[in-house]
Design a protein around this motif. Structure first.
Motif, short mmCIF file in Angstrom:
data_model
loop_
_atom_site.label_atom_id
_atom_site.label_comp_id
_atom_site.label_asym_id
_atom_site.label_seq_id
_atom_site.Cartn_x
_atom_site.Cartn_y
_atom_site.Cartn_z
N LEU A 25 0.84 -1.19 0.00
CA LEU A 25 0.00 0.00 0.00
C LEU A 25 0.87 1.24 0.00
CD1 LEU A 25 -2.71 -0.94 2.67
CD2 LEU A 25 -2.87 -1.13 0.18
N PRO A 26 0.43 2.29 -0.69
CA PRO A 26 1.22 3.52 -0.72
C PRO A 26 1.12 4.28 0.59
CG PRO A 26 -0.85 3.86 -1.87
CD PRO A 26 -0.78 2.39 -1.52
N TYR A 27 1.95 5.29 0.71
CA TYR A 27 1.92 6.23 1.83
C TYR A 27 1.41 7.57 1.30
CZ TYR A 27 4.99 2.98 4.37
OH TYR A 27 5.52 1.88 4.99
N TYR A 28 0.63 8.26 2.14
CA TYR A 28 0.09 9.57 1.73
C TYR A 28 0.54 10.62 2.73
CZ TYR A 28 -2.99 6.75 -1.22
OH TYR A 28 -3.48 5.87 -2.15
N GLY A 29 0.99 11.76 2.19
CA GLY A 29 1.52 12.79 3.07
C GLY A 29 1.00 14.18 2.82
N SER A 30 -0.06 14.32 2.03
CA SER A 30 -0.60 15.65 1.75
C SER A 30 -2.07 15.55 1.39
CB SER A 30 0.16 16.29 0.58
OG SER A 30 -0.09 15.60 -0.62
N ALA A 31 -2.74 16.70 1.36
CA ALA A 31 -4.17 16.74 1.06
C ALA A 31 -4.48 16.32 -0.36
CB ALA A 31 -4.70 18.14 1.32
N GLU A 32 -3.49 16.32 -1.24
CA GLU A 32 -3.71 15.86 -2.61
C GLU A 32 -3.76 14.34 -2.71
OE1 GLU A 32 -2.41 19.79 -2.29
OE2 GLU A 32 -1.22 18.01 -1.77
N THR A 54 -1.36 12.19 -3.03
CA THR A 54 -0.44 11.64 -4.02
C THR A 54 0.22 10.40 -3.40
OG1 THR A 54 0.01 13.83 -4.90
CG2 THR A 54 1.59 12.09 -5.44
N PRO A 55 0.14 9.25 -4.07
CA PRO A 55 0.72 8.03 -3.47
C PRO A 55 2.25 8.03 -3.53
CG PRO A 55 -0.18 7.55 -5.63
CD PRO A 55 -0.56 8.97 -5.33
N HIS A 56 2.88 7.58 -2.48
CA HIS A 56 4.33 7.41 -2.42
C HIS A 56 4.59 5.95 -2.06
CE1 HIS A 56 5.23 11.81 -2.33
NE2 HIS A 56 4.04 11.86 -1.77
N TRP A 57 5.50 5.32 -2.79
CA TRP A 57 5.78 3.91 -2.57
C TRP A 57 7.17 3.79 -1.95
CZ3 TRP A 57 1.77 0.71 -3.63
CH2 TRP A 57 0.75 1.22 -4.44
N PHE A 58 7.22 3.23 -0.76
CA PHE A 58 8.47 3.10 -0.02
C PHE A 58 8.72 1.66 0.40
CE2 PHE A 58 7.18 7.52 1.44
CZ PHE A 58 8.09 8.19 0.63
N ALA A 74 11.47 8.46 7.67
CA ALA A 74 11.86 9.09 8.94
C ALA A 74 11.21 10.45 9.12
CB ALA A 74 13.38 9.21 9.02
N ASP A 75 11.04 11.18 8.02
CA ASP A 75 10.46 12.52 8.09
C ASP A 75 9.13 12.62 7.36
OD1 ASP A 75 12.69 13.65 9.50
OD2 ASP A 75 13.81 13.61 7.62
N PHE A 76 8.54 11.47 7.03
CA PHE A 76 7.28 11.49 6.28
C PHE A 76 6.11 11.77 7.22
CE2 PHE A 76 3.91 9.77 3.53
CZ PHE A 76 4.27 10.35 2.32
N HIS A 77 5.04 12.30 6.66
CA HIS A 77 3.88 12.72 7.44
C HIS A 77 3.36 11.59 8.34
CE1 HIS A 77 0.10 14.75 8.39
NE2 HIS A 77 -0.52 13.62 8.11
N GLN A 78 3.13 11.94 9.60
CA GLN A 78 2.51 11.02 10.57
C GLN A 78 1.39 11.76 11.30
OE1 GLN A 78 6.37 10.02 12.56
NE2 GLN A 78 5.53 7.94 12.56
N ILE A 79 0.44 10.99 11.83
CA ILE A 79 -0.59 11.59 12.67
C ILE A 79 0.08 12.02 13.97
CG2 ILE A 79 -2.81 11.26 13.81
CD1 ILE A 79 -2.82 11.08 10.69
N ARG A 139 1.55 5.23 12.45
CA ARG A 139 0.75 6.45 12.31
C ARG A 139 0.95 7.14 10.96
NH1 ARG A 139 2.88 8.10 17.25
NH2 ARG A 139 3.05 10.28 16.57
N HIS A 140 1.24 6.34 9.92
CA HIS A 140 1.28 6.83 8.56
C HIS A 140 -0.07 6.56 7.88
CE1 HIS A 140 5.82 6.14 8.86
NE2 HIS A 140 5.67 7.44 8.68
#
Length: 223
Positions: free
Chosen positions: A37-44, A46-50, A58-63, A196-197
């Motif tokens: 599953l992708p990671y999401y870090g913004s209101a858009e 946009t999927p990020h695959w890690f 390490a610095d990606f968006h978390q709750i 919490r991603h």
């Protein structure tokens, strides 16, 4: 925005089918694969695959940290969901429109994972002034909501709204109008992993989208 969310779910389903049809390739020993599953870090969204050990995480968006009160008068914080996969939603007990349908869909999630302690639902009231602990408790009893599995939370209005907009990206062009003081009530369901991603967003009124949510929870469980 609803059309975009439905399109995202359709595209994700198509990608899943395509990946399933591809021949399996050997993974170098000891090297983690890309997450399913992708990671999401913004209101858009946009999927990020890690990969699980990707330095970008390490610095990606978390709750962020939070503190609310649930229907039993107990505090719910980031420690409550530590090492758990959870589904976040927003509602209010007096909602006559989309909330009953969302509640019905989330009941499917509750039933599916009732015996799994690593899965939780957290529904935030967007009318905390009305939705006191007592009101939430009555709502939970009426709707067969199990406090061990499904947290109905209330608290400081500003904290709930800031978390909704800035952490879960509850968008103001979604859902139905509450009042000029309140933001638009979103039917989004947000899937959050054990770190919490944000890993998925789903239309809580759509049967297919909620079925995809249940499937994706099971995928996260295997990570």
């Amino acid at each position: 925005m609803k059309k975009w969310l439905n399109l995202i779910n359709v595209l994700m389903a198509m990608l899943a089918v395509q990946f399933a049809a591809l021949p399996l390739m050997a993974q170098p020993s000891g090297e983690p694969a890309l997450a399913e599953l992708p990671y999401y870090g913004s209101a858009e969204f946009t999927p990020h695959w890690f990969k699980s050990d990707s330095p970008e995480l390490a610095d990606f968006h978390q709750i962020p940290a939070f503190s609310f009160m649930n229907q039993q008068g107990a505090f719910v914080t980031q420690d409550t969901v530590k090492d758990k996969i959870y589904v976040a939603s927003f509602f209010f007990t007096r909602c006559p429109g989309i909330c009953p349908r969302m509640k019905s869909q989330l009941s499917k999630v509750q039933s599916e994972f009732m015996d799994d302690d690593d899965i939780m639902i957290v529904s935030h009231s967007i009318q905390p002034g009305n939705d006191t602990v007592e009101v939430l408790q009555q709502y939970a009893q009426k709707n067969h909501i199990d406090a061990a599995k499904w947290q109905l939370v209330t608290g400081e209005r500003d904290q709930i709204y800031a978390l909704a907009k800035n952490a879960y990206f509850a968008n103001e062009d979604l859902g139905e109008y509450v009042s000029k003081e309140d933001f638009l009530h979103t039917e989004n369901l947000v899937l959050v992993d054990k770190n919490r991603h944000i890993r998925g967003i789903y239309n809580g009124l759509n049967n297919t989208s909620v079925a995809n949510l249940i499937t994706d929870i099971k995928r996260l469980m295997s990570e």
